[in-house]
Design a protein around this motif. Structure first.
Motif, PDB file in Angstrom:
ATOM      1  N   THR A 160      17.407  28.486-101.363  1.00 57.54           N
ATOM      2  CA  THR A 160      16.577  27.690-101.259  1.00 57.54           C
ATOM      3  C   THR A 160      17.257  27.106-100.228  1.00 57.54           C
ATOM      4  OG1 THR A 160      15.932  27.236-103.514  1.00 57.54           O
ATOM      5  CG2 THR A 160      15.878  25.337-101.984  1.00 57.54           C
ATOM      6  N   VAL A 161      19.029  27.028-100.081  1.00 57.76           N
ATOM      7  CA  VAL A 161      19.328  26.891 -98.992  1.00 57.76           C
ATOM      8  C   VAL A 161      18.857  27.785 -97.577  1.00 57.76           C
ATOM      9  CG1 VAL A 161      21.651  27.145 -97.226  1.00 57.76           C
ATOM     10  CG2 VAL A 161      21.292  26.166 -99.946  1.00 57.76           C
ATOM     11  N   LYS A 162      18.437  28.828 -98.100  1.00 57.85           N
ATOM     12  CA  LYS A 162      17.575  29.750 -96.087  1.00 57.85           C
ATOM     13  C   LYS A 162      16.701  29.143 -95.871  1.00 57.85           C
ATOM     14  CE  LYS A 162      20.000  34.232 -96.972  1.00 57.85           C
ATOM     15  NZ  LYS A 162      19.756  35.614 -97.749  1.00 57.85           N
ATOM     16  N   GLU A 163      16.127  28.665 -96.994  1.00 60.29           N
ATOM     17  CA  GLU A 163      14.694  28.442 -96.373  1.00 60.29           C
ATOM     18  C   GLU A 163      14.206  26.188 -96.614  1.00 60.29           C
ATOM     19  OE1 GLU A 163      12.029  27.834-100.642  1.00 60.29           O
ATOM     20  OE2 GLU A 163      11.748  30.104-100.523  1.00 60.29           O
ATOM     21  N   MET A 164      15.462  25.673 -96.584  1.00 56.32           N
ATOM     22  CA  MET A 164      15.118  25.210 -95.770  1.00 56.32           C
ATOM     23  C   MET A 164      15.966  24.722 -94.627  1.00 56.32           C
ATOM     24  SD  MET A 164      17.483  22.773 -99.215  1.00 56.32           S
ATOM     25  CE  MET A 164      18.121  21.156 -98.736  1.00 56.32           C
ATOM     26  N   ILE A 165      17.208  26.023 -94.645  1.00 56.78           N
ATOM     27  CA  ILE A 165      17.140  25.721 -92.712  1.00 56.78           C
ATOM     28  C   ILE A 165      16.781  26.502 -92.127  1.00 56.78           C
ATOM     29  CG2 ILE A 165      18.846  27.567 -91.358  1.00 56.78           C
ATOM     30  CD1 ILE A 165      21.183  27.134 -94.146  1.00 56.78           C
ATOM     31  N   THR A 166      15.895  27.219 -92.979  1.00 52.89           N
ATOM     32  CA  THR A 166      14.653  27.168 -91.739  1.00 52.89           C
ATOM     33  C   THR A 166      13.622  26.447 -91.212  1.00 52.89           C
ATOM     34  OG1 THR A 166      14.185  29.772 -93.359  1.00 52.89           O
ATOM     35  CG2 THR A 166      12.951  29.374 -91.500  1.00 52.89           C
ATOM     36  N   LEU A 167      13.328  25.949 -92.336  1.00 54.22           N
ATOM     37  CA  LEU A 167      12.348  24.781 -92.088  1.00 54.22           C
ATOM     38  C   LEU A 167      13.156  22.868 -91.101  1.00 54.22           C
ATOM     39  CD1 LEU A 167      11.505  23.612 -95.750  1.00 54.22           C
ATOM     40  CD2 LEU A 167       9.453  24.333 -93.998  1.00 54.22           C
ATOM     41  N   LEU A 168      14.465  23.344 -90.919  1.00 54.47           N
ATOM     42  CA  LEU A 168      15.517  22.551 -90.147  1.00 54.47           C
ATOM     43  C   LEU A 168      15.078  23.118 -89.038  1.00 54.47           C
ATOM     44  CD1 LEU A 168      16.841  20.413 -90.360  1.00 54.47           C
ATOM     45  CD2 LEU A 168      18.563  20.856 -90.618  1.00 54.47           C
ATOM     46  N   VAL A 169      16.024  24.561 -88.546  1.00 55.37           N
ATOM     47  CA  VAL A 169      15.296  25.133 -87.621  1.00 55.37           C
ATOM     48  C   VAL A 169      14.219  24.861 -86.869  1.00 55.37           C
ATOM     49  CG1 VAL A 169      15.557  27.576 -86.127  1.00 55.37           C
ATOM     50  CG2 VAL A 169      17.210  25.999 -88.337  1.00 55.37           C
ATOM     51  N   ALA A 170      13.217  24.815 -87.196  1.00 55.87           N
ATOM     52  CA  ALA A 170      11.316  25.067 -87.443  1.00 55.87           C
ATOM     53  C   ALA A 170      11.025  23.636 -86.902  1.00 55.87           C
ATOM     54  CB  ALA A 170      11.271  25.678 -88.017  1.00 55.87           C
ATOM     55  N   LYS A 171      11.980  22.625 -86.868  1.00 60.89           N
ATOM     56  CA  LYS A 171      11.697  20.861 -86.935  1.00 60.89           C
ATOM     57  C   LYS A 171      12.574  20.735 -85.982  1.00 60.89           C
ATOM     58  CE  LYS A 171      10.298  16.774 -87.289  1.00 60.89           C
ATOM     59  NZ  LYS A 171       9.297  15.905 -87.682  1.00 60.89           N
ATOM     60  N   PHE A 172      13.826  21.982 -85.055  1.00 61.33           N
ATOM     61  CA  PHE A 172      14.449  21.448 -83.814  1.00 61.33           C
ATOM     62  C   PHE A 172      13.081  22.088 -82.645  1.00 61.33           C
ATOM     63  CE2 PHE A 172      18.630  20.603 -86.348  1.00 61.33           C
ATOM     64  CZ  PHE A 172      18.817  19.172 -86.545  1.00 61.33           C
ATOM     65  N   VAL A 173      12.824  23.552 -82.805  1.00 64.13           N
ATOM     66  CA  VAL A 173      12.166  23.898 -82.290  1.00 64.13           C
ATOM     67  C   VAL A 173      11.320  23.197 -81.196  1.00 64.13           C
ATOM     68  CG1 VAL A 173      11.056  26.550 -81.469  1.00 64.13           C
ATOM     69  CG2 VAL A 173      12.602  26.534 -82.710  1.00 64.13           C
ATOM     70  N   THR A 174      10.454  22.726 -82.761  1.00 60.81           N
ATOM     71  CA  THR A 174       9.696  22.281 -82.529  1.00 60.81           C
ATOM     72  C   THR A 174       9.348  20.571 -80.937  1.00 60.81           C
ATOM     73  OG1 THR A 174       8.156  21.977 -84.581  1.00 60.81           O
ATOM     74  CG2 THR A 174       7.460  20.976 -83.008  1.00 60.81           C
ATOM     75  N   ILE A 175      10.680  20.169 -81.717  1.00 58.98           N
ATOM     76  CA  ILE A 175      11.256  19.325 -80.343  1.00 58.98           C
ATOM     77  C   ILE A 175      11.686  19.303 -79.391  1.00 58.98           C
ATOM     78  CG2 ILE A 175      12.502  17.703 -80.224  1.00 58.98           C
ATOM     79  CD1 ILE A 175      12.819  16.827 -83.142  1.00 58.98           C
TER      80      ILE A 175
END
Length: 171
Positions: free
Chosen positions: A121-136
């Motif tokens: 779950t922590v890995k998934e949360m980090i992946t989602l946050l990084v994906a958000k940063f990459v989009t920005i």
């Protein structure tokens, strides 16, 4: 899970405290029948595992919803509630060791399942946050490349946008 206090949210800390208090209360009763006491302890540890699993899953869902609701502009700030959700996961990991582990074989496997769930779950949360940063970041670079069309840096900025999405798995 928005209000913070200590390691995570007030709700999660309350849950962990109550589970610990219940286990301590039952253990301190010193049951005359040792087998019955062990059975109660086992049941409480399994209940704690189920409740921590539910807490982790709900936090993961709330994290994803909160991240989707954040703005898509280049002025992105990580909300305090997102940081709190990461703290809840760290606290859940620490508390699961204390509240769910037993010396028996099968139950130890059940505890390992909780640990694996938390780690995934922590890995998934980090992946989602990084994906958000990459989009920005891609949005910022796209805006910059529009302003520098025809200059020396325009080819560099268009290369950077492609390179940023190449290194991160964006869903």
């Amino acid at each position: 899970m928005v209000s913070t206090s200590g390691n995570g949210s007030g709700t999660s800390e309350d849950l962990f405290w109550k589970l610990d208090a219940l286990q301590t209360f039952i253990r301190d009763l010193h049951w005359p029948e040792e087998e019955f006491g062990k059975h109660l302890e086992q049941r409480l540890k399994l209940m704690a595992s189920d409740m921590i699993e539910s807490c982790v899953k709900r936090t993961r869902i709330a994290f994803e919803v909160k991240l989707q609701k954040t703005s898509r502009s280049t002025d992105f700030r990580v909300p305090q509630s997102i940081c709190t959700m990461f703290n809840v996961m760290v606290d859940a990991k620490a508390q699961s060791t204390k509240l769910c582990s037993m010396e028996m074989g099968q139950e130890h496997q059940y505890h390992s399942k909780i640990d694996e769930l938390i780690e995934e779950t922590v890995k998934e949360m980090i992946t989602l946050l990084v994906a958000k940063f990459v989009t920005i970041l891609e949005g910022v670079l796209a805006k910059l490349s529009r302003y520098d069309e025809g200059t020396l840096f325009s080819s560099f900025l268009s290369f950077t946008v492609k390179a940023a999405s190449k290194y991160v798995d964006v869903p």
